[in-house]
Design a protein around this motif. Sequence first.
Motif, PDB file in Angstrom:
ATOM      1  N   SER A   1       0.837  -1.194   0.000  1.00  0.00           N
ATOM      2  CA  SER A   1       0.000   0.000   0.000  1.00  0.00           C
ATOM      3  C   SER A   1       0.881   1.256   0.000  1.00  0.00           C
ATOM      4  O   SER A   1       1.885   1.302   0.721  1.00  0.00           O
ATOM      5  CB  SER A   1      -0.900   0.013   1.243  1.00  0.00           C
ATOM      6  OG  SER A   1      -1.456   1.285   1.452  1.00  0.00           O
ATOM      7  N   PRO A   2       0.516   2.283  -0.778  1.00  0.00           N
ATOM      8  CA  PRO A   2       1.243   3.547  -0.711  1.00  0.00           C
ATOM      9  C   PRO A   2       1.262   4.135   0.700  1.00  0.00           C
ATOM     10  O   PRO A   2       2.224   4.804   1.091  1.00  0.00           O
ATOM     11  CB  PRO A   2       0.475   4.453  -1.677  1.00  0.00           C
ATOM     12  CG  PRO A   2      -0.214   3.527  -2.605  1.00  0.00           C
ATOM     13  CD  PRO A   2      -0.542   2.306  -1.794  1.00  0.00           C
ATOM     14  N   ALA A   3       0.209   3.873   1.476  1.00  0.00           N
ATOM     15  CA  ALA A   3       0.142   4.395   2.844  1.00  0.00           C
ATOM     16  C   ALA A   3       1.237   3.809   3.726  1.00  0.00           C
ATOM     17  O   ALA A   3       1.574   4.377   4.768  1.00  0.00           O
ATOM     18  CB  ALA A   3      -1.233   4.107   3.443  1.00  0.00           C
ATOM     19  N   ASP A   4       1.798   2.655   3.324  1.00  0.00           N
ATOM     20  CA  ASP A   4       2.831   2.014   4.124  1.00  0.00           C
ATOM     21  C   ASP A   4       4.236   2.544   3.826  1.00  0.00           C
ATOM     22  O   ASP A   4       5.219   2.053   4.377  1.00  0.00           O
ATOM     23  CB  ASP A   4       2.794   0.502   3.910  1.00  0.00           C
ATOM     24  CG  ASP A   4       1.553  -0.134   4.522  1.00  0.00           C
ATOM     25  OD1 ASP A   4       1.140   0.325   5.597  1.00  0.00           O
ATOM     26  OD2 ASP A   4       0.991  -1.055   3.913  1.00  0.00           O
ATOM     27  N   LEU A   5       4.324   3.539   2.951  1.00  0.00           N
ATOM     28  CA  LEU A   5       5.614   4.158   2.666  1.00  0.00           C
ATOM     29  C   LEU A   5       6.228   4.754   3.934  1.00  0.00           C
ATOM     30  O   LEU A   5       7.432   4.652   4.177  1.00  0.00           O
ATOM     31  CB  LEU A   5       5.441   5.235   1.594  1.00  0.00           C
ATOM     32  CG  LEU A   5       6.691   5.931   1.074  1.00  0.00           C
ATOM     33  CD1 LEU A   5       7.680   4.930   0.514  1.00  0.00           C
ATOM     34  CD2 LEU A   5       6.308   6.962   0.013  1.00  0.00           C
ATOM     35  N   LYS A   6       5.385   5.349   4.751  1.00  0.00           N
ATOM     36  CA  LYS A   6       5.848   5.918   6.019  1.00  0.00           C
ATOM     37  C   LYS A   6       6.423   4.831   6.925  1.00  0.00           C
ATOM     38  O   LYS A   6       7.490   5.008   7.544  1.00  0.00           O
ATOM     39  CB  LYS A   6       4.662   6.619   6.702  1.00  0.00           C
ATOM     40  CG  LYS A   6       4.962   7.275   8.027  1.00  0.00           C
ATOM     41  CD  LYS A   6       3.716   8.031   8.491  1.00  0.00           C
ATOM     42  CE  LYS A   6       3.897   8.648   9.842  1.00  0.00           C
ATOM     43  NZ  LYS A   6       2.696   9.421  10.264  1.00  0.00           N
ATOM     44  N   GLU A   7       5.752   3.680   6.991  1.00  0.00           N
ATOM     45  CA  GLU A   7       6.240   2.583   7.817  1.00  0.00           C
ATOM     46  C   GLU A   7       7.547   2.020   7.261  1.00  0.00           C
ATOM     47  O   GLU A   7       8.459   1.651   8.011  1.00  0.00           O
ATOM     48  CB  GLU A   7       5.186   1.480   7.889  1.00  0.00           C
ATOM     49  CG  GLU A   7       5.517   0.388   8.899  1.00  0.00           C
ATOM     50  CD  GLU A   7       4.402  -0.634   9.040  1.00  0.00           C
ATOM     51  OE1 GLU A   7       4.680  -1.725   9.585  1.00  0.00           O
ATOM     52  OE2 GLU A   7       3.261  -0.348   8.610  1.00  0.00           O
TER      53      GLU A   7
END
Length: 392
Positions: free
Chosen positions: A170-176
């Motif tokens: 997921s693109p949202a997991d870039l932060k992780e």
Amino acid sequence: MLRLFGHSKNYSWGSPDAIPRFIGTEPTDEPLAELWFGAHSSGPTLTDDESSLSEHIARDVDGTLGPDVAQRFSHRLPYLVKLLAPASAVSLQVHPNATYAAAGYAAEQREQVEAANRTFSDAFHKPEMLFAVTPFEGLIGFRDLEAIQATLARFTHPALRPAADLIRRSPADLKEAFGYLSRLGRDDVAGIVQESSRVGSSHDDSVAGISALAAQYPGDPGVVASVLLDRVVLAPGDAAFVPSGVVHSYRSGLAVEVMANSDNVFRAGLTRKRVSLPQVLDNLLTDPPRVFRAPGDGTASYDIDPGTPEFAISHIWVDGDHRTLPAFGPKLVLCLNGEVSLVSRSGEIVLTRGRAAFIPHADGAVSTQGAGSVIVVRTPAARDLPHEGGSR
């Protein structure tokens, strides 16, 4: 009007000669990383009479800032201007958003945390703008997801697989994924650096960056985390806006840096100073960089307004004609080339390259004369902002 004398910062990553060459002084053996022009307590700027700009503002807040700016920004000059000259990578960092900075600073004040152990220097956020004086390079914001995936796929080191899996999910997991890479141990970092030479870098700037950064910061996990970030190259006259929360590390060149009047920095890596990764991740945005390219051949006058309440900048060429600067609010003028005179009701100041002046609100409209170019930093009126009102 007040002539300003910049406050030197001799950080280890600074160039020993870029700023001295620009302002016309002799270099010393010490690196000169930054020259501050403003009213922050961490770098007080002196004026002609050897008092600080902060003292001048305190003596006549409405006259220097103007009633509107004084009211919106709690009697503080809203912006800070620096000459910035990295010779090696500046720490991989983000700045806090306004709410986070105010709450964190207040908590440390209540708890009476000793100055050496504080995370917050002040209660304010720090969006910033870079204006390139020479060719300038940095890492700003995150690369395109497909480009990141292509880079990670070229490696076989097992420590990179969890990051690759997160980004695929997921693109949202870039932060992780950024957080995961920023916690890698020295052995994993060394292994990935070693593999990067085998992978090759002829078509991938991020792989080339691993070796260069590893030479400066051996074993630092920020070396590996850098593969997620966008390499931004600015030509003279180009600018990049870095909102609070956008991760960045500046690498080389000379630039004018304009920011909200704050010294809050959270470091994720590429540093020998304290790393504050939880605070980095709390504030981290995965936005791409916002780059403004200079129009024409670089000799045009143009405005750059990023929409932040604290500052907007103008690049103004003066060529024998008379130009009038806006009358509203406090203005800081830094000369980039030639010789430019500022004329107001209070007198005249002549600026040459690397010299700066502060124009109080009470001076009203100011005309420019001579031949050269200047950067003018100003605070937009509330009515000119996308959403009326100020922000800390």
